[in-house]
Design an enzyme around this catalytic site. Structure first.
Site, PDB file in Angstrom:
ATOM      1  N   HIS A  42       0.843  -1.191   0.000  1.00  0.00           N
ATOM      2  CA  HIS A  42       0.000   0.000   0.000  1.00  0.00           C
ATOM      3  C   HIS A  42       0.881   1.245   0.000  1.00  0.00           C
ATOM      4  CE1 HIS A  42      -3.305  -2.512   0.155  1.00  0.00           C
ATOM      5  NE2 HIS A  42      -3.668  -2.441   1.416  1.00  0.00           N
ATOM      6  N   LYS A 102     -13.255   4.857   7.407  1.00  0.00           N
ATOM      7  CA  LYS A 102     -13.654   5.852   6.413  1.00  0.00           C
ATOM      8  C   LYS A 102     -15.174   5.953   6.334  1.00  0.00           C
ATOM      9  CE  LYS A 102     -12.867   4.983   2.009  1.00  0.00           C
ATOM     10  NZ  LYS A 102     -14.114   5.054   1.238  1.00  0.00           N
TER      11      LYS A 102
END
Length: 901
Positions: A158, A550
């Site tokens: 990532h 999120k």
């Protein structure tokens, strides 16, 4: 609101002055030395005027924090420079942060070594954990816990490491020279030479481009991760086992080990294809081959080194064991030329001969010389243990259980594959693939899915099942999503289908809530039943921290994840399943980051059970595994926490606190989620976020091979954004919203009697005392507030307000700043701290010292971002210069704030 900002600015100035006064002399000396050398390099290359401008900005941002000048005056100074000058200044501050980070790492290493006096175990060490286990558990219980111990870090690609590999290696060379310079036994000439080399390497760092000119491909990411293995992990892991072995009993190194190899590294790099079309079956194959090349080279070198040292003669130590003698005779029959050569080089040194023969076989394995190669790591272990047993029998236990035992531990840990490569793909991709197969029209995407499964089979044939068997299904919604993978495996390979352990990944709030029901459905899948029977009823489940945070905000996501852990632990107990929870945590606080050992101790009772698996991402890999001493400390801290979290006493205390404060936590979570959604789901929010942050431009940093968003065009909702750029962009704005937003509203609601929302005002009610009790007694709640406090400490209200103003939505900007003020105030009231990070002096010092210099880069970034967001067309060359300035500042802010993604 202006008065609040003024008070906070004054408080920040006081806190920074306090932090500066607390800087240890050794650290201050290193920072001063490196800073002076950088200043000299800047002046030599860019002239004294450049250095003067750097100093002007440095002094101006410090004065702004002291309220001696306004941020408007600083912004005007920055605006008065040509863009090219801004680029040079951004480079200067970025290099400075690299050097400060290095100085702090050196100080941390010196501190660790100074604390390790041997008089008492270090806090959070394996020795201390074993001492507590002896106090809490019986001998049989403790033995079972140690036998079941597992720590599985999984490296991922990532893209949160903003530094180029060339920059990282330059910093490592500077680190080596700083060590030489500070070595206490160096003479004047040696010290002078180290000083010269420091200046040379800092000069090279200054001249090295900070930005990548080409986008990384997945194999670049694989090779980058190999640096952590080559430079740190291979040598550190056996030392961890030695630490545990020494804690478990006296005589470590002269007896059979009491500690077993409990660390197993995994990797998604080259295997994670969810949303990344660049990861193909060919890439997966090459990733495994690269890993194998590195580990076999390391094993060959270690075996050769140890073999050459085993110079004990049979004339003094006695003959080898009959088993080893027979093995040497068989080797002479199978490979007479090699055996003769070794006997000539090491006459009457049978153990030396044997290990050098083993090293030759490892080399043949790497070269694919099938006549001499090992077929599996088990065959290599058998040969190493034969040598170990023979040495012990001849009266040489130190040679048997010293370095040779380290080599055995390395083979047990890394095998011939180094890290288990895990494949990940989205559940919808599998569903579409099965539909296409049923219709008879197979697309390239579906063919790639089938090719991936065939590649897993090839890897298992070449390196064994351990090398690649886990297949993670992201956005798992039902047991059917798991069954789909097994069905695709039958289509791909028929009777030669690979062994697969399909791992569900639960990411959204709804999916976390339904996770136990999905596992119940999985028990009805024949392939799952077979794997449970073959693997001792082991099962793995992955929990996604990034997407849940999120979606729900940090507070609600934390409680939702805790509830899922508790329910899954209960489900496993009821169904006689040995469950391992795989925690998909990021480096940043908005993605489940924070100190890993504290996170372990905050897990739901019964959910650890001696096993902990977690992702290690981006900049976290090199922060935790870039230096052997720091890597050793990190792994010990996590492992000790895993052991302690698995004891009945800790589980009982956690369960009691969770039950006592359950309703309180629900009130915090519900109100915080409402506040969070009221902002992030408001019409126009995604577009506003794109304007106030460098979200669009972050994709140009070429941080990794994976696209920054799902689909094309500007984001229309949070679902279009991946969690990493979401967090990374907010860090750049100095808001750090994903790490704290909504928590203040949640805490305020929890102070109200009966959980009622306040009608007017924002003053806490009588529930404040209960919140303070929860903070003291419940590790989960303490971890939530401590992480939020860290995120708030990295937020700068004045700078943040300037970014938020770029979006042309004062309502959104006011909403964010009001929640920040509320959250900051209530976090301090609940924790009882007079200032942020009051109880974490080292981190507080680091943040306070960095902040003004991050401010400098933020002003440069704001100058570029404002111009790029302004109405009207920009000339192509002007746009290019502004984007360069913006991206350099992004890189520098990432270096200054560190865990940004």
């Amino acid at each position: 609101m202006a008065a609040t900002a003024a008070k906070q600015a004054q408080r920040s100035a006081t806190e920074r002055h306090s932090a500066v006064s607390e800087v240890p002399d050794e650290l201050r000396a290193d920072v001063r030395l490196l800073g002076e050398l950088l200043g000299r390099v800047i002046a030599e290359d860019g002239g004294p005027d450049l250095l003067a401008d750097v100093e002007r900005l440095r002094k101006a941002v410090i004065a702004a924090r002291r309220r001696e000048v306004s941020v408007d005056e600083v912004a005007a100074m920055v605006a008065g420079w040509p863009v090219e000058r801004g680029v040079q200044i951004a480079r200067a501050f970025t290099c400075y942060f690299h050097l400060v980070n290095l100085a702090e790492e050196h100080y941390r290493i010196r501190t660790l070594r100074a604390r390790d006096t041997g008089e008492a175990p270090l806090p959070e060490s394996l020795a201390q954990a074993v001492g507590e286990l002896r106090h809490d558990l019986g001998a049989d219980e403790m033995a079972r816990l140690i036998a079941d111990l597992e720590f599985r870090p999984v490296l991922t690609a990532h893209p949160t490491e903003a530094r180029r590999r060339a920059v990282v290696t330059a910093i490592q060379r500077i680190s080596t020279q700083l060590t030489e310079y500070n070595a206490p036994d160096r003479g004047a000439q040696e010290r002078s030479e180290a000083h010269r080399r420091l200046l040379e390497e800092i000069d090279l760092l200054w001249r090295t481009a900070q930005l990548r000119h080409t986008k990384l491909d997945p194999l670049d990411e694989v090779r980058t991760a190999m640096a952590a293995f080559d430079e740190t992990l291979f040598r550190t892991v056996p030392r961890i086992y030695r630490s545990l072995d020494a804690a478990l009993g006296e005589g470590s190194g002269t007896r059979e080990p009491l500690a077993r190899a409990f660390i197993r590294y995994g990797s998604w790099i080259g295997g994670d294809r969810d949303g990344n079309p660049n990861v193909t079956s060919r890439v997966t194959r090459e990733a495994v081959l690269i890993q194998a090349e590195h580990v076999l080279t390391a094993l060959e070198n270690a075996t050769t080194r140890i073999g050459r040292t085993l110079t004990a003669s049979a004339a003094f130590g006695g003959p080898p064991s009959p088993e080893l003698r027979d093995a040497l005779a068989a080797a002479a029959d199978d490979h007479p030329e090699l055996a003769t050569e070794l006997a000539t080089r090491a006459p009457r040194e049978p153990h030396r001969q044997w290990l050098l023969y083993v090293a030759a076989r490892i080399a043949a394995t790497r070269r694919r010389d099938l006549d001499l190669a090992y077929r599996s790591p088990d065959d290599l272990l058998r040969d190493l243990r034969a040598c170990q047993a023979s040495l012990a029998a001849t009266g040489a236990p130190r040679q048997a259980y010293g370095e040779l035992q380290h080599l055995i531990w390395q083979v047990e840990t890394f095998g011939f594959h180094l890290a288990e490569l895990e494949v990940r793909q989205h559940s919808q991709v599998h569903a579409r693939a099965l539909a296409e197969i049923a219709e008879g029209r197979v697309s390239e995407v579906t063919e790639e899915v089938l090719a991936t499964i065939r590649m897993i089979a090839w890897i298992q044939e070449r390196f064994g099942v351990r090398a690649c068997s886990r297949y993670v299904v992201s956005f798992t919604r039902s047991a059917g999503d798991i069954a789909a993978v097994y069905e695709l495996a039958r289509h791909a390979a028929g009777s030669r289908a690979p062994v697969l352990d399909v791992v569900p990944l639960f990411e959204s709030g709804e999916d976390l809530a339904n996770s136990a029901d999905v596992l119940t459905g999985m028990l009805g899948i024949p392939a799952v039943q077979e794997r449970l029977a073959a693997g001792g009823r082991r099962m793995e489940v992955m929990l996604g921290y990034s997407d849940s945070a999120k979606e729900l905000g940090p507070a609600a996501a934390t409680l939702k994840l805790y509830d899922a852990q508790a329910e899954l632990a209960g489900w496993a107990l009821a169904n006689d399943v040995r469950l391992t929870l795989f925690h998909g945590r990021g480096g940043a606080l908005g993605r489940g980051g924070g100190p890993a050992n504290r996170a372990v101790l905050a897990q739901a009772p019964g959910s650890v059970a001696g096993r902990f698996k977690v992702t290690e991402q981006g900049e976290v890999i090199f922060a935790r595994y870039g230096h052997p001493a720091i890597a050793h400390r990190h792994i010990e801290q996590v492992t000790s926490a895993v052991l302690l979290a698995s004891t009945p006493s800790v589980e009982a205390r956690t369960a009691e606190a969770a039950a006592r404060y359950r309703l309180l936590a629900e009130r915090v979570a519900a109100a915080s989620e409402r506040a969070y959604r009221s902002l992030t789901e408001a019409p126009g929010f995604p577009e506003w976020f794109g304007l106030v942050s460098p979200l669009e431009e972050i994709g140009s940093l070429r941080l990794g091979s994976r696209p920054a968003r799902r689909g094309l065009g500007a984001p229309r909702s949070l679902d279009d954004l991946r969690a990493i750029p979401w967090v990374f962009a907010w860090a750049q704005t100095r808001v750090n919203l994903p790490g704290w937003y909504g928590l203040g509203s949640g805490l305020l609601a929890a102070t109200r009697t009966g959980g009622q929302e306040p009608e007017n005002g924002t003053e806490p009610g009588p529930g404040l005392a209960e919140l303070r009790q929860a903070y003291r007694e419940w590790p989960l709640f303490a971890s939530l507030l401590d992480n939020a406090e860290m995120s708030l400490a990295k937020t700068d209200r004045q700078i943040a307000a300037r970014y938020l103003a770029l979006g042309g939505r004062p309502d959104f900007a006011d909403q964010v700043l009001a929640e920040y003020d509320l959250t900051r105030r209530l976090v301090l009231e609940v924790t009882g701290h007079s200032r942020l990070l009051e109880s974490r002096r080292v981190l507080s010092r680091a943040v306070q010292l960095r902040d003004p210099y991050v401010d400098a880069l933020s002003h440069l970034q704001l100058r570029a971002l404002s111009a790029l967001r302004a109405e009207g067309e920009l000339a192509a060359d002007e746009r290019e210069r502004l984007e360069t300035l913006l991206l350099l500042s992004v890189n520098g802010v990432a270096a200054g704030l560190q865990n940004t993604g």
